[in-house]
Design a protein around this motif. Structure first.
Motif, short mmCIF file in Angstrom:
data_model
loop_
_atom_site.label_atom_id
_atom_site.label_comp_id
_atom_site.label_asym_id
_atom_site.label_seq_id
_atom_site.Cartn_x
_atom_site.Cartn_y
_atom_site.Cartn_z
N GLU A 179 0.81 -1.22 0.00
CA GLU A 179 0.00 0.00 0.00
C GLU A 179 0.84 1.27 0.00
O GLU A 179 0.29 2.38 0.02
CB GLU A 179 -0.93 -0.02 1.22
N ARG A 180 2.14 1.14 -0.03
CA ARG A 180 3.02 2.32 -0.05
C ARG A 180 3.47 2.61 -1.47
O ARG A 180 3.69 1.70 -2.27
CB ARG A 180 4.24 2.10 0.85
N PRO A 181 3.68 3.88 -1.81
CA PRO A 181 4.18 4.23 -3.15
C PRO A 181 5.63 3.75 -3.33
O PRO A 181 6.35 3.53 -2.36
CB PRO A 181 4.09 5.76 -3.18
N LEU A 182 6.05 3.63 -4.58
CA LEU A 182 7.37 3.07 -4.89
C LEU A 182 8.50 3.82 -4.20
O LEU A 182 9.39 3.17 -3.62
CB LEU A 182 7.58 3.06 -6.41
N PRO A 183 8.56 5.15 -4.22
CA PRO A 183 9.68 5.83 -3.54
C PRO A 183 9.79 5.47 -2.07
O PRO A 183 10.89 5.32 -1.54
CB PRO A 183 9.36 7.32 -3.72
N ARG A 234 8.69 2.61 -0.72
CA ARG A 234 9.13 1.21 -0.65
C ARG A 234 10.65 1.11 -0.84
O ARG A 234 11.33 0.33 -0.16
CB ARG A 234 8.42 0.35 -1.71
N VAL A 235 11.16 1.92 -1.74
CA VAL A 235 12.60 1.94 -1.97
C VAL A 235 13.33 2.45 -0.73
O VAL A 235 14.33 1.87 -0.28
CB VAL A 235 12.95 2.81 -3.20
N GLU A 236 12.81 3.53 -0.15
CA GLU A 236 13.45 4.12 1.03
C GLU A 236 13.47 3.14 2.20
O GLU A 236 14.44 3.07 2.95
CB GLU A 236 12.71 5.39 1.43
N ARG A 237 12.40 2.35 2.34
CA ARG A 237 12.31 1.40 3.44
C ARG A 237 13.00 0.07 3.13
O ARG A 237 13.05 -0.81 3.98
CB ARG A 237 10.84 1.15 3.79
N GLY A 238 13.51 -0.07 1.93
CA GLY A 238 14.29 -1.25 1.60
C GLY A 238 13.49 -2.44 1.11
O GLY A 238 14.02 -3.55 0.99
N TYR A 239 12.20 -2.25 0.78
CA TYR A 239 11.37 -3.34 0.28
C TYR A 239 11.42 -3.43 -1.25
O TYR A 239 10.88 -4.38 -1.83
CB TYR A 239 9.91 -3.17 0.72
N SER A 240 12.01 -2.44 -1.87
CA SER A 240 12.12 -2.42 -3.33
C SER A 240 13.49 -1.90 -3.72
O SER A 240 14.12 -1.13 -2.97
CB SER A 240 11.05 -1.52 -3.96
N TRP A 241 13.95 -2.32 -4.90
CA TRP A 241 15.13 -1.73 -5.55
C TRP A 241 14.67 -1.04 -6.83
O TRP A 241 14.00 -1.66 -7.66
CB TRP A 241 16.15 -2.81 -5.90
N TYR A 242 15.04 0.22 -6.95
CA TYR A 242 14.70 0.97 -8.16
C TYR A 242 15.54 2.25 -8.18
O TYR A 242 15.67 2.89 -7.14
CB TYR A 242 13.21 1.33 -8.19
N ALA A 284 5.99 3.20 15.52
CA ALA A 284 4.73 2.79 16.14
C ALA A 284 3.57 2.89 15.15
O ALA A 284 2.66 2.07 15.15
CB ALA A 284 4.46 3.63 17.38
N LYS A 285 3.61 3.89 14.27
CA LYS A 285 2.54 4.05 13.28
C LYS A 285 2.57 2.93 12.24
O LYS A 285 1.56 2.58 11.66
CB LYS A 285 2.70 5.40 12.57
N ASP A 286 3.77 2.38 12.01
CA ASP A 286 3.93 1.39 10.95
C ASP A 286 3.44 0.01 11.34
O ASP A 286 3.25 -0.84 10.51
CB ASP A 286 5.40 1.27 10.55
N SER A 287 3.29 -0.27 12.61
CA SER A 287 3.00 -1.63 13.03
C SER A 287 1.90 -1.63 14.07
O SER A 287 1.87 -0.82 14.97
CB SER A 287 4.26 -2.30 13.59
#
Length: 652
Positions: free
Chosen positions: A29-33, A35-43, A496-499
């Motif tokens: 549910e997060r935008p690509l930038p 996801r990349v910042e959090r390390g769940y995506s490479w781009y 805390a907001k993330d989980s």
């Protein structure tokens, strides 16, 4: 019997649902930038290499072009989406599995015969996906076990669930292998003589993996191939390396956590690539791919001749695919049949290349970290079972609290300790830590059954005083008490907001106290070449992040961190490692005496038994002292002159 497995299936469904919901919240549910910042995506990515993997699958090796060397969440074995953001591309993504990650490079085995044409268009990326395959394999294994009737799997099921007694142990000459102690030799003897189930209970520092490798080296002299499994890629890689070093011909099936020659040379992919026949298979696959590519070019042509040519190309491609599959199957048969041991993860035991194989013995290392549904995957392929691990160290990861409370966190090895005590063999000599570091865990978890080997019993942290005399720096176990200092825990509100499960906590003042103690310790070692190895641990990721930043910003500590003389990690991330000195930051300090993660005593057992010469625990006795476990630990430290107040480190 069926009630137990139906209950496991229900718990597994709850765990899958919790895992999926967390994936949706944290990733999809997060935008690509973000996801990349959090390390769940490479781009973005660039293509380094393409080719064909085992079976009817292609692979790509990709490399990050930005955010290089930054931490990320992508690991070997994860399911991912390989995609392009280039406009006007039909089907702009392909699913696959990460085969390995090496710094900024990643190999992905695609669920496709061919590399997509759009890789030349750029704007490429990789997204972590929800991994449903593991759940499917666990469910499949449980159904297979439930349905087993009149065969060896049915017998093992009944033994491991307490419905049937184990068979009599056949006579075997006691093993006396050089380099093993009495309890280790007894465990190897049991492995060789038990017909059904053997459990090697290996507390910290007792040489569990050494014993297991020795037992496997003996087994392969009598059995064709032993199936050796573990819950994680890291553990499977370690077993591969250790078995190879012991002279066992080992083949590693599946994905790998470490990309170095000591492991890679034993992987199935690498062995095939080195085989002379591999070049022919590769040529045939390339030609088949070329015919498929040409057929796609004719796809929009509707003339008779064009359709006829397209069908001819597709027919040629199918014939070449069949030929390549036949050559590859013959080569796989040759390699796997000649292996003395095949190593894999628990879920990796369901790899298609192992579908038609059955094994006499299944060996499972780190069984105390294995979910029971996953443990049945390799067991279903074997006639007897060897479980190795320690139920008093880290348990398996269970994300659903409801599933954990329902029993999903209870492992098969724990069940064996209760149901099959005669099959359990305790390794009772530890080779890691000073007697005083060992003794608290020994009494609390192991009923005092362990003894420290002569080589480590009096192992202390020593230094030279100004006169050149050797002196003891500290007592082996020390608790530094922050009670009354006002060093209260804090919450990272962003985390805390993330989980919805845990709010990550940290305690900056406690971290600064740790740094002060560490700096005073290092002053006693004027020669950097003789610094002890040091680990800074905490059960809380946020505290680990804080300590890591603190160490990197310190002019004295930063060089030691860069040289890995100092490591900073969570307790979970540090399992299996050891250092001369271990600091544990407990973090929790609040007026309600809430201790959260600290109530998992197995996690603390892992942390406290990582130190060879000095264990320093920093925490608030007013918060933890009401808990029976920590009350006993505090009393233990006081009895051994290992208690100090934090105020002693902040005097002017």
């Amino acid at each position: 019997m069926s009630d137990h497995f139906n209950h496991l299936l229900a718990l597994l469904a709850r765990e899958r649902d919790e895992d999926l919901q967390e994936y949706l919240r944290q990733i999809r549910e997060r935008p690509l930038p973000e996801r990349v910042e959090r390390g769940y995506s490479w781009y973005p990515l660039q293509i380094v290499q393409t080719g064909f993997a085992l079976g009817d699958k292609a692979f790509v090796v990709v490399e990050r072009t930005t955010r290089r060397d930054e931490p990320h969440q992508l690991r070997a074995g994860q399911t991912v989406r390989f995609f392009t953001q280039s406009p006007h591309v039909k089907d702009p993504d392909k699913q696959g599995v990460i085969n390995y990650v090496e710094r900024n490079r990643m190999k992905i085995v695609l669920n496709a015969r061919d590399v997509p044409d759009w890789i030349t268009f750029g704007q490429l990326g990789v997204d972590q996906l929800f991994d449903d395959r593991s759940y499917q394999e666990m469910e499949r294994a449980l159904h297979k076990v439930m349905q087993a009737k009149g065969d060896r799997l049915a017998e093992l099921r009944d033994i491991l669930t307490g419905r049937k007694k184990t068979a009599d142990i056949f006579e075997s000459t006691p093993v006396q292998l050089p380099g093993l102690n009495d309890s280790q030799n007894a465990a190897v003897t049991a492995v060789l003589s038990n017909r059904d189930v053997t459990v090697i209970h290996g507390p910290p520092g007792t040489g569990k993996t050494t014993t297991l490798v020795a037992a496997i080296a003996q087994m392969v002299q009598k059995e064709n191939t032993v199936l050796v499994s573990a819950p994680s890629n890291t553990a499977a890689d370690l077993l591969t390396e250790r078995l190879a070093a012991a002279g066992v011909q080992v083949v590693r099936v599946g994905n790998v956590s470490r990309v170095d020659e000591s492991v890679l040379q034993h992987t199935l992919d690498s062995i095939i690539a080195r085989h002379p026949e591999s070049k022919n298979i590769k040529k045939v696959k390339i030609q088949a791919a070329e015919f498929r590519r040409q057929a796609r070019q004719h796809k929009r042509s509707f003339g008779y001749e064009e359709r006829r040519e397209r069908e001819h190309l597709k027919h040629q491609a199918r014939e070449l695919e069949s030929w390549a599959a036949s050559l590859e199957e013959r080569l796989l048969e040759q390699i796997l049949s000649s292996a003395q041991a095949i190593t894999c993860t628990l879920v990796g035991a369901a790899h298609p290349v192992l579908d038609k194989y059955r094994f006499h013995t299944c060996v499972m290392d780190e069984a105390a970290q294995a979910l029971e549904p996953a443990a049945w995957i390799p067991i279903a392929k074997c006639s007897r079972v060897v479980l190795a691990g320690d139920p008093f160290q880290l348990p398996p990861t269970v994300k659903s609290m409801e599933a954990a409370r329902g029993g999903l966190s209870k492992t098969l090895i724990e069940r064996c300790l209760e149901l099959l005590p005669d099959a359990v063999h305790l390794l009772d000599v530890q080779y890691r830590m000073h007697q005083s570091i060992m003794d608290f865990s020994n009494q609390y978890f192991y009923d005092g059954a362990l003894k420290a080997h002569d080589s480590v019993e009096g192992r202390r942290l020593l230094s030279l005083d100004p006169g050149g005399e050797i002196v003891t720096v500290f007592e082996p176990v020390l608790f530094v008490d922050t009670a009354g200092t006002g060093f209260e825990e804090k919450i990272n509100k962003d985390t805390a907001k993330d989980s919805t499960r845990y709010a990550s906590k940290y305690n900056p003042e406690e971290a600064l106290l740790l740094r002060e103690h560490l700096l005073q310790l290092l002053e006693k070692f004027p020669d950097p070449d003789h610094f002890p190895s040091i680990g800074l641990l905490s059960p809380y990721r946020e505290q680990v992040n804080y300590m890591e930043d603190m160490v990197c910003e310190d002019e004295v500590l930063s060089p030691l961190y860069s040289d890995s003389q100092i490591v900073v990690n969570t307790i979970d991330g540090f399992q299996g490692q050891e250092r001369d000195v271990i600091y544990i930051s407990l973090v929790r300090s609040n007026p309600k005496s809430e201790i959260g993660f600290l109530s998992d005593y197995r996690r603390m057992n892992v942390a406290m038994t990582r130190a060879r010469k000095l264990l320093v625990v920093i925490g608030d006795s007013a918060t933890i002292g009401n808990n029976p476990f920590y009350a006993k630990f505090l009393a233990y430290c006081e009895e051994r002159n290992g208690y100090e107040s934090a105020w002693a480190y902040f005097k002017s």
